[in-house]
Design a protein around this motif. Structure first.
Motif, PDB file in Angstrom:
ATOM      1  N   LYS A 118       0.808  -1.240   0.000  1.00 38.44           N
ATOM      2  CA  LYS A 118       0.000   0.000   0.000  1.00 38.44           C
ATOM      3  C   LYS A 118       0.833   1.279   0.000  1.00 38.44           C
ATOM      4  O   LYS A 118       0.294   2.365   0.173  1.00 38.44           O
ATOM      5  CB  LYS A 118      -0.954   0.055   1.207  1.00 38.44           C
ATOM      6  CG  LYS A 118      -1.825  -1.164   1.374  1.00 38.44           C
ATOM      7  CD  LYS A 118      -2.968  -1.177   0.397  1.00 38.44           C
ATOM      8  CE  LYS A 118      -3.848  -2.378   0.634  1.00 38.44           C
ATOM      9  NZ  LYS A 118      -4.666  -2.720  -0.511  1.00 38.44           N
ATOM     10  N   GLU A 121      -0.114   4.339  -2.018  1.00 38.17           N
ATOM     11  CA  GLU A 121      -1.210   5.206  -1.564  1.00 38.17           C
ATOM     12  C   GLU A 121      -0.707   6.585  -1.174  1.00 38.17           C
ATOM     13  O   GLU A 121      -1.398   7.576  -1.354  1.00 38.17           O
ATOM     14  CB  GLU A 121      -1.894   4.599  -0.345  1.00 38.17           C
ATOM     15  CG  GLU A 121      -2.381   3.197  -0.579  1.00 38.17           C
ATOM     16  CD  GLU A 121      -3.876   3.112  -0.575  1.00 38.17           C
ATOM     17  OE1 GLU A 121      -4.495   4.012   0.009  1.00 38.17           O
ATOM     18  OE2 GLU A 121      -4.415   2.178  -1.172  1.00 38.17           O
ATOM     19  N   ASP A 122       0.486   6.626  -0.588  1.00 38.96           N
ATOM     20  CA  ASP A 122       0.964   7.932  -0.177  1.00 38.96           C
ATOM     21  C   ASP A 122       1.441   8.748  -1.360  1.00 38.96           C
ATOM     22  O   ASP A 122       1.151   9.934  -1.462  1.00 38.96           O
ATOM     23  CB  ASP A 122       2.094   7.815   0.842  1.00 38.96           C
ATOM     24  CG  ASP A 122       2.512   9.200   1.289  1.00 38.96           C
ATOM     25  OD1 ASP A 122       1.662   9.880   1.881  1.00 38.96           O
ATOM     26  OD2 ASP A 122       3.650   9.613   1.019  1.00 38.96           O
ATOM     27  N   ARG A 123       2.141   8.112  -2.288  1.00 39.51           N
ATOM     28  CA  ARG A 123       2.652   8.883  -3.427  1.00 39.51           C
ATOM     29  C   ARG A 123       1.517   9.396  -4.297  1.00 39.51           C
ATOM     30  O   ARG A 123       1.624  10.431  -4.937  1.00 39.51           O
ATOM     31  CB  ARG A 123       3.632   8.041  -4.229  1.00 39.51           C
ATOM     32  CG  ARG A 123       5.050   8.247  -3.746  1.00 39.51           C
ATOM     33  CD  ARG A 123       5.973   7.166  -4.159  1.00 39.51           C
ATOM     34  NE  ARG A 123       6.033   6.129  -3.139  1.00 39.51           N
ATOM     35  CZ  ARG A 123       6.429   4.907  -3.387  1.00 39.51           C
ATOM     36  NH1 ARG A 123       6.779   4.555  -4.598  1.00 39.51           N
ATOM     37  NH2 ARG A 123       6.477   4.023  -2.417  1.00 39.51           N
ATOM     38  N   VAL A 124       0.400   8.688  -4.256  1.00 42.14           N
ATOM     39  CA  VAL A 124      -0.767   9.131  -5.019  1.00 42.14           C
ATOM     40  C   VAL A 124      -1.331  10.427  -4.437  1.00 42.14           C
ATOM     41  O   VAL A 124      -2.024  11.170  -5.112  1.00 42.14           O
ATOM     42  CB  VAL A 124      -1.814   7.994  -5.024  1.00 42.14           C
ATOM     43  CG1 VAL A 124      -3.151   8.489  -5.454  1.00 42.14           C
ATOM     44  CG2 VAL A 124      -1.344   6.868  -5.927  1.00 42.14           C
ATOM     45  N   LEU A 125      -1.000  10.706  -3.171  1.00 40.98           N
ATOM     46  CA  LEU A 125      -1.483  11.940  -2.553  1.00 40.98           C
ATOM     47  C   LEU A 125      -0.548  13.119  -2.801  1.00 40.98           C
ATOM     48  O   LEU A 125      -0.809  14.228  -2.364  1.00 40.98           O
ATOM     49  CB  LEU A 125      -1.680  11.731  -1.050  1.00 40.98           C
ATOM     50  CG  LEU A 125      -2.896  10.871  -0.696  1.00 40.98           C
ATOM     51  CD1 LEU A 125      -2.867  10.466   0.764  1.00 40.98           C
ATOM     52  CD2 LEU A 125      -4.189  11.599  -1.017  1.00 40.98           C
ATOM     53  N   PRO A 129      -1.759  15.222 -10.731  1.00 40.39           N
ATOM     54  CA  PRO A 129      -2.830  14.314 -11.158  1.00 40.39           C
ATOM     55  C   PRO A 129      -2.376  12.859 -11.041  1.00 40.39           C
ATOM     56  O   PRO A 129      -1.214  12.534 -11.289  1.00 40.39           O
ATOM     57  CB  PRO A 129      -3.048  14.695 -12.628  1.00 40.39           C
ATOM     58  CG  PRO A 129      -2.565  16.103 -12.734  1.00 40.39           C
ATOM     59  CD  PRO A 129      -1.429  16.211 -11.780  1.00 40.39           C
ATOM     60  N   THR A 130      -3.326  12.017 -10.659  1.00 44.49           N
ATOM     61  CA  THR A 130      -3.012  10.612 -10.399  1.00 44.49           C
ATOM     62  C   THR A 130      -2.306   9.942 -11.578  1.00 44.49           C
ATOM     63  O   THR A 130      -1.348   9.201 -11.392  1.00 44.49           O
ATOM     64  CB  THR A 130      -4.316   9.868 -10.093  1.00 44.49           C
ATOM     65  OG1 THR A 130      -4.947  10.542  -9.001  1.00 44.49           O
ATOM     66  CG2 THR A 130      -4.058   8.439  -9.693  1.00 44.49           C
ATOM     67  N   ARG A 284      -6.925   1.782 -10.289  1.00 40.98           N
ATOM     68  CA  ARG A 284      -6.531   1.051  -9.100  1.00 40.98           C
ATOM     69  C   ARG A 284      -6.506   1.942  -7.864  1.00 40.98           C
ATOM     70  O   ARG A 284      -6.681   1.458  -6.754  1.00 40.98           O
ATOM     71  CB  ARG A 284      -5.136   0.427  -9.281  1.00 40.98           C
ATOM     72  CG  ARG A 284      -5.098  -0.763 -10.212  1.00 40.98           C
ATOM     73  CD  ARG A 284      -5.968  -1.911  -9.747  1.00 40.98           C
ATOM     74  NE  ARG A 284      -5.484  -2.609  -8.567  1.00 40.98           N
ATOM     75  CZ  ARG A 284      -4.701  -3.675  -8.597  1.00 40.98           C
ATOM     76  NH1 ARG A 284      -4.304  -4.172  -9.738  1.00 40.98           N
ATOM     77  NH2 ARG A 284      -4.323  -4.249  -7.480  1.00 40.98           N
ATOM     78  N   VAL A 285      -6.209   3.236  -8.034  1.00 42.79           N
ATOM     79  CA  VAL A 285      -6.041   4.066  -6.840  1.00 42.79           C
ATOM     80  C   VAL A 285      -7.231   4.973  -6.548  1.00 42.79           C
ATOM     81  O   VAL A 285      -7.361   5.464  -5.436  1.00 42.79           O
ATOM     82  CB  VAL A 285      -4.746   4.904  -6.885  1.00 42.79           C
ATOM     83  CG1 VAL A 285      -3.545   3.984  -6.899  1.00 42.79           C
ATOM     84  CG2 VAL A 285      -4.726   5.826  -8.061  1.00 42.79           C
ATOM     85  N   VAL A 286      -8.092   5.218  -7.520  1.00 40.50           N
ATOM     86  CA  VAL A 286      -9.282   6.030  -7.245  1.00 40.50           C
ATOM     87  C   VAL A 286     -10.500   5.154  -7.492  1.00 40.50           C
ATOM     88  O   VAL A 286     -10.674   4.644  -8.589  1.00 40.50           O
ATOM     89  CB  VAL A 286      -9.342   7.280  -8.141  1.00 40.50           C
ATOM     90  CG1 VAL A 286     -10.596   8.087  -7.838  1.00 40.50           C
ATOM     91  CG2 VAL A 286      -8.109   8.138  -7.953  1.00 40.50           C
ATOM     92  N   THR A 287     -11.325   4.976  -6.451  1.00 38.21           N
ATOM     93  CA  THR A 287     -12.485   4.102  -6.614  1.00 38.21           C
ATOM     94  C   THR A 287     -13.751   4.922  -6.806  1.00 38.21           C
ATOM     95  O   THR A 287     -13.817   6.053  -6.388  1.00 38.21           O
ATOM     96  CB  THR A 287     -12.671   3.180  -5.397  1.00 38.21           C
ATOM     97  OG1 THR A 287     -12.547   3.942  -4.220  1.00 38.21           O
ATOM     98  CG2 THR A 287     -11.658   2.078  -5.423  1.00 38.21           C
TER      99      THR A 287
ATOM    100  N   ARG B  68      -9.547  10.201  -3.129  1.00 40.11           N
ATOM    101  CA  ARG B  68      -9.283   8.805  -3.433  1.00 40.11           C
ATOM    102  C   ARG B  68     -10.550   8.042  -3.832  1.00 40.11           C
ATOM    103  O   ARG B  68     -10.491   6.966  -4.403  1.00 40.11           O
ATOM    104  CB  ARG B  68      -8.622   8.118  -2.235  1.00 40.11           C
ATOM    105  CG  ARG B  68      -7.258   8.685  -1.912  1.00 40.11           C
ATOM    106  CD  ARG B  68      -6.317   8.497  -3.081  1.00 40.11           C
ATOM    107  NE  ARG B  68      -6.313   7.108  -3.492  1.00 40.11           N
ATOM    108  CZ  ARG B  68      -5.682   6.148  -2.861  1.00 40.11           C
ATOM    109  NH1 ARG B  68      -4.963   6.421  -1.796  1.00 40.11           N
ATOM    110  NH2 ARG B  68      -5.725   4.915  -3.300  1.00 40.11           N
ATOM    111  N   ALA B  88      -6.257  17.341  -8.149  1.00 41.70           N
ATOM    112  CA  ALA B  88      -4.797  17.469  -8.054  1.00 41.70           C
ATOM    113  C   ALA B  88      -4.407  18.720  -7.268  1.00 41.70           C
ATOM    114  O   ALA B  88      -3.372  18.737  -6.604  1.00 41.70           O
ATOM    115  CB  ALA B  88      -4.177  17.500  -9.447  1.00 41.70           C
TER     116      ALA B  88
END
Lengths: 287, 328
Positions: A118, A121-125, A129-130, A284-287, B68, B88
């Motif tokens: 997981k 998850e942090d790097r996605v924050l 943009p994702t 995968r990271v945004v549901t 998320r 973003a």
């Protein structure tokens, strides 16, 4: 997307960061994520080198040192044929090294990070943009692929029992290597975002093995004429274009696919894999 | 079903809204409605708690506010940024401590903070300085060069809090921050959150521990089945139960019959219901209550094996609203 938003005024005694222009924030976050990967890579450099050179080293050793020494007839028994085979294999091994980085630097870590660690998850924050986090993964994979390819050259020069006649076409090499790196890393992103951790063994059986054994590593694609169906079928394998391209860039006297097709195919694969991979990443990271 | 509470209930007037949502909803593929029409206002400097059982929609709410989880309806603004339209940019103003350990295992404790600072645009020097200060603050300075895998659960959680606030976000989100922590680590984390609160940090946290909500939060929203059922300060919520005390009776025999008997015979017992194999009484008076309950039970032919009396808690509020226990 370049407007600056005025933040809500902070509570007294607590100074908050100002909102930066999105483009600046994206650029800085992207660069920092790359730096992070580089930092981690440098920390584990010996491991990276071992993992990168073992396969090319053993391939070159067995096929171009042991076989000629014991008179095993791979690539033909007469010395001229053997020199030619070494050239064929050098180009194949460079392509292989790049593709393996795509799997090792991008796909496998992602399978792990999505699966149980997981960490992603942090790097996605990070404030970008994702999908750009996915693009950043591709760039990392590309850099590692190029380093891997560069590590293979010394092996190719030293290991073979026969002379190695490389004739480097620099313009082709310098354009083809990054393009091949892009294809491999974006393929890694596609695999990494679509494969569940418990399916990693299938990834090797169903993707990595066919990709490598049917990737024109040990033989030029052009010589597949007698097995015509195979010659056509392997055209869906991006590694074929890489190895053929490296033959054009590195070896004289070995026939190869027309360069134009190689560039078109690799560019097409890269764009398609990048779109598929970043889309898979975002899913995968945004549901 | 009770009407949704006023989003400003229990709020001090004055501080600007840092989080505001209108009709925020999430229906997952397959039709599961995790959050339904959420109207919510969190003001600068407050600790706002979402209290509810597992599956209430708390994590989905945090997910939507932290980019998320993509909402399927409604609006949400955090720190003046539309989270749905500009995710973003919204990431610049939020700090998140998720439920699982998401520390970067390839790096040391300090580098986890330094690189986080770099992601958020700090120069190398700024990031190093901020990391050093933050390590002092969460009492991890002596662990700076350790790999994060060497940290205990409580330390890892404190490092995640440090990382989440390193870039000075407008809101700190914590999803079940003390789940799985031992009591001592939980208290250490509460101390840190209280210090942040004193500095004016706006905090939104989810929890299914009533103590945590009661102890830490300025306002608590009670959530169940994707909706807010009640919202106020912990004190006001507990007062709203109208009970002076809650008595739990463990007994052998017909609890439903006992409930009827106690309601009818014991002065001060307002309500009695069977919950979890126990009898739960709401009482308006406390003095002399227990002896009267025991003798009334004997008269009803039931043997009481255990009896406890307590002031109403946030759990009482939850049970009053839902008829269920928070732990269920």
């Amino acid at each position: 997307m370049t407007t600056t938003v005025t933040p809500t005024s902070p509570a007294p005694g607590h100074e908050l960061a100002r909102i930066r222009s999105p483009l600046t924030a994206y650029r800085q976050a992207f660069a920092a994520l790359l730096q992070r990967d580089l930092h981690v890579l440098l920390k584990s450099l010996p491991l990276f080198i071992v993992r990168t050179i073992m396969q090319p080293l053993l391939l070159m050793f067995v096929f171009t040192y042991v076989f000629p020494k014991i008179g095993q007839g791979i690539g033909g028994r007469d010395p001229g044929e053997q020199v030619r085979f070494t050239g064929v294999l050098v180009a194949g091994v460079v392509g292989l090294a790049i593709v393996f980085q795509g799997i090792q630097a991008v796909a496998l870590p992602l399978v792990q990070e999505f699966g149980y660690s997981k960490e992603i998850e942090d790097r996605v924050l990070a404030p970008l943009p994702t999908k750009m986090v996915g693009v950043q993964k591709i760039v990392t994979g590309m850099v590692q692929g190029l380093v891997a390819a560069a590590l293979v050259f010394p092996i190719a020069a030293v290991v073979p029992a026969t002379a190695v006649h490389l004739r480097i076409d620099w313009p082709v090499l310098l354009t083809l290597a990054p393009l091949a790196g892009w294809t491999a890393a974006s393929l890694g992103l596609v695999l990494g975002t679509r494969v569940a951790p418990h399916n990693v063994s299938y990834l090797f059986a169903l993707v990595v093995l066919p990709l490598t054994f049917l990737g024109a590593i040990y033989y030029p694609w052009t010589t597949l004429g007698p097995v015509r169906w195979l010659k056509i079928a392997v055209l869906i394998n991006p590694l074929v274009y890489m190895t053929e391209g490296f033959r054009a860039a590195l070896v004289a006297g070995v026939p190869h696919m027309a360069l134009g097709w190689i560039y078109v195919a690799l560019l097409g694969f890269s764009v398609a894999f990048t779109l598929l991979g970043t889309d898979g990443f975002a899913r995968r990271v945004v549901t | 079903m009770p009407a949704a509470p006023d989003p400003n209930a229990g709020s001090r007037p004055g501080p600007p809204a840092i989080i505001s949502t209108r009709g925020l909803s999430k229906t997952y593929p397959g039709g599961i409605r995790a959050v339904i029409g959420l109207d919510m206002v969190v003001r600068a400097g407050e600790i706002y708690g979402l209290l509810g059982p597992n599956g209430a929609g708390k994590s989905t709410t945090i997910g939507m506010l932290t980019t998320r989880v993509m909402p399927t309806g409604g609006q949400a603004e955090v720190g003046g940024v539309d989270v749905i339209a500009r995710p973003a940019v919204a990431k610049q103003v939020i700090g998140v401590v998720p439920q699982t350990n998401t520390l970067d295992r390839a790096m040391t404790v300090r580098d986890n903070l330094v690189f986080h600072g770099r992601y958020f645009g700090m120069s190398g020097r700024e990031a190093k300085q901020a990391a050093a200060e933050m390590l002092e603050r969460v009492r991890l300075a002596d662990r700076a060069t350790m790999p994060v895998l060497a940290l205990s659960g409580g330390m890892a959680q404190r490092l995640m809090v440090a990382r989440a606030i390193l870039h000075r976000p407008q809101v700190l989100f914590l999803d079940e921050p003390t789940a799985g922590l031992d009591p001592q680590s939980r208290l250490a984390l509460w101390d840190i959150l209280e210090e942040l609160h004193a500095d004016g940090q706006t905090i939104l946290l989810t929890t299914h521990h009533m103590d945590e909500a009661d102890q830490l939060c300025d306002r608590v929203a009670i959530m169940d089945h994707g909706r807010l059922l009640a919202l106020d300060t912990p004190t006001a919520l507990k007062r709203s139960t109208g009970a002076a005390s809650i008595v739990r009776v463990t007994a052998d025999g017909d609890l439903h019959r006992l409930a009827g008997a106690l309601r009818a015979e014991v002065d001060g017992v307002e309500d009695a219901q069977v919950l979890d194999g126990q009898l739960r009484l709401r009482a308006s008076r406390t003095t002399g209550l227990l002896p009267r309950i025991v003798s009334a039970s004997e008269r009803a032919g039931v043997v009481v094996s255990d009896l406890s009396i307590a002031e109403p808690t946030l759990e009482t509020v939850f049970i009053d609203l839902t008829g269920r226990d928070l732990r269920e």
